[in-house]
Design an enzyme around this catalytic site. Structure first.
Site, PDB file in Angstrom:
ATOM      1  N   LYS A  10     -10.991  -1.955   6.629  1.00  0.00           N
ATOM      2  CA  LYS A  10      -9.801  -1.735   7.440  1.00  0.00           C
ATOM      3  C   LYS A  10     -10.306  -1.496   8.866  1.00  0.00           C
ATOM      4  CE  LYS A  10      -6.349   1.978   7.750  1.00  0.00           C
ATOM      5  NZ  LYS A  10      -5.205   2.500   7.025  1.00  0.00           N
ATOM      6  N   ARG A  46       0.740  10.426   1.386  1.00  0.00           N
ATOM      7  CA  ARG A  46       1.095  11.362   2.462  1.00  0.00           C
ATOM      8  C   ARG A  46       2.303  12.207   2.089  1.00  0.00           C
ATOM      9  NH1 ARG A  46       0.785   7.226   7.543  1.00  0.00           N
ATOM     10  NH2 ARG A  46      -1.016   6.107   6.767  1.00  0.00           N
ATOM     11  N   THR A  87      -4.397   5.871   2.503  1.00  0.00           N
ATOM     12  CA  THR A  87      -4.654   7.240   2.948  1.00  0.00           C
ATOM     13  C   THR A  87      -5.380   8.021   1.840  1.00  0.00           C
ATOM     14  OG1 THR A  87      -2.534   7.041   4.142  1.00  0.00           O
ATOM     15  CG2 THR A  87      -3.670   9.113   4.350  1.00  0.00           C
ATOM     16  N   GLU A 130       0.860  -1.197   0.000  1.00  0.00           N
ATOM     17  CA  GLU A 130       0.000   0.000   0.000  1.00  0.00           C
ATOM     18  C   GLU A 130       0.889   1.237   0.000  1.00  0.00           C
ATOM     19  OE1 GLU A 130      -2.839  -0.032   3.276  1.00  0.00           O
ATOM     20  OE2 GLU A 130      -2.756   2.151   3.360  1.00  0.00           O
TER      21      GLU A 130
HETATM   22  C1  3PG Z   1      -2.284   3.369   8.235  1.00  0.00           C
HETATM   23  O1  3PG Z   1      -2.399   4.275   7.433  1.00  0.00           O
HETATM   24  O2  3PG Z   1      -2.798   2.262   8.051  1.00  0.00           O
HETATM   25  C2  3PG Z   1      -1.543   3.600   9.494  1.00  0.00           C
HETATM   26  O3  3PG Z   1      -0.766   4.737   9.450  1.00  0.00           O
HETATM   27  C3  3PG Z   1      -0.742   2.424   9.888  1.00  0.00           C
HETATM   28  O4  3PG Z   1      -0.371   2.585  11.210  1.00  0.00           O
HETATM   29  P1  3PG Z   1       1.070   2.236  11.728  1.00  0.00           P
HETATM   30  O5  3PG Z   1       1.968   3.317  11.216  1.00  0.00           O
HETATM   31  O6  3PG Z   1       0.930   2.219  13.222  1.00  0.00           O
HETATM   32  O7  3PG Z   1       1.472   0.895  11.176  1.00  0.00           O
END
Ligand code: 3PG
Length: 212
Positions: free
Chosen positions: A129, A45, A69, A41
């Site tokens: 999710k 960002r 995201t 994925e």
């Molecule tokens: C996401 O977008 O799924 C999260 O930022 C994942 O969280 P993590 O950085 O704690 O793995």
């Protein structure tokens, strides 16, 4: 089930790639693939996120590459047009879901409560999710949600790591876990892609131990 969902279900672990640089993104994805992971994925960002996703799609076409995201319909449209195989959102947005469906893409919006899970089910979604997993109650909360939303499947992310991955993967309603623990900024910044490969191998060993 779409091809991306099948790939995710088989992989059981989805690393997040967040990068400012398409070359670094490709090397990160390559290391993850060398470690045995097949679904990735790319999170929107950074300014270069779309370019990073396109670079990975073209360099490593054997992988299932999706966008994460994805916050709104326009971003969903952008990633679909650039070839994303699936779409992940931190929350549940009907515009994102509709856009993904229009393009025939698997979409995994984030839910953290029973109300959100119910909305997802009523939008016709089968897999969501679960975010932020650790802060939203972890495996116990997934068990509680799965006891009422009996056909809903979960992809926990947010606070998942090698130390708690198995606790999520043993749950029958969990198809896969996502997270950034496989792509630490420190290692990527130092060009230590061997470390990324080792983290992927470690995750895969946990997946294998759980499914035995
Ligand atoms: C996401 O977008 O799924 C999260 O930022 C994942 O969280 P993590 O950085 O704690 O793995």
């Amino acid at each position: 089930m779409g091809a991306a969902l099948t790939a995710i279900t088989n992989a059981r672990v989805i690393p997040l790639v967040q990068s400012e640089d398409p070359y670094v993104a490709v090397e990160t994805a390559r290391a993850l693939a060398e470690g045995g992971l097949t679904s990735i994925e790319v999170v929107l960002r950074t300014e270069a996120a779309l370019a990073c996703m396109e670079a990975i799609l073209s360099a490593l076409p054997e992988l299932s590459i999706g966008a994460g995201t994805v916050l709104n319909k326009q971003q969903a449209e952008d990633v679909a047009r650039r070839g994303a195989k699936f779409i992940v959102s931190p929350g549940l947005d009907e515009g994102v879901v509709a856009c993904a469906k229009k393009h025939g893409l698997d979409v995994f919006p984030g839910v953290a409560t029973a109300g959100e899970a119910q909305r997802a089910v009523n939008l016709g979604l089968k897999t969501v999710k679960f975010f932020p997993a650790a802060l939203s109650g972890g495996p116990q909360m997934i068990k509680a949600l799965a006891s009422v939303f009996r056909d809903l499947e979960f992809m926990p992310t947010g606070g998942v790591s090698a130390s708690n991955l198995a606790d999520y993967l043993v749950l029958p309603s969990v198809i896969a876990c996502g997270g950034s623990w496989l792509t630490p900024k420190k290692e990527i910044g130092a060009g230590n892609f061997e470390a990324i490969k080792r983290l992927a191998e470690e995750a895969l060993a946990i997946v294998r131990a759980v499914s035995r």
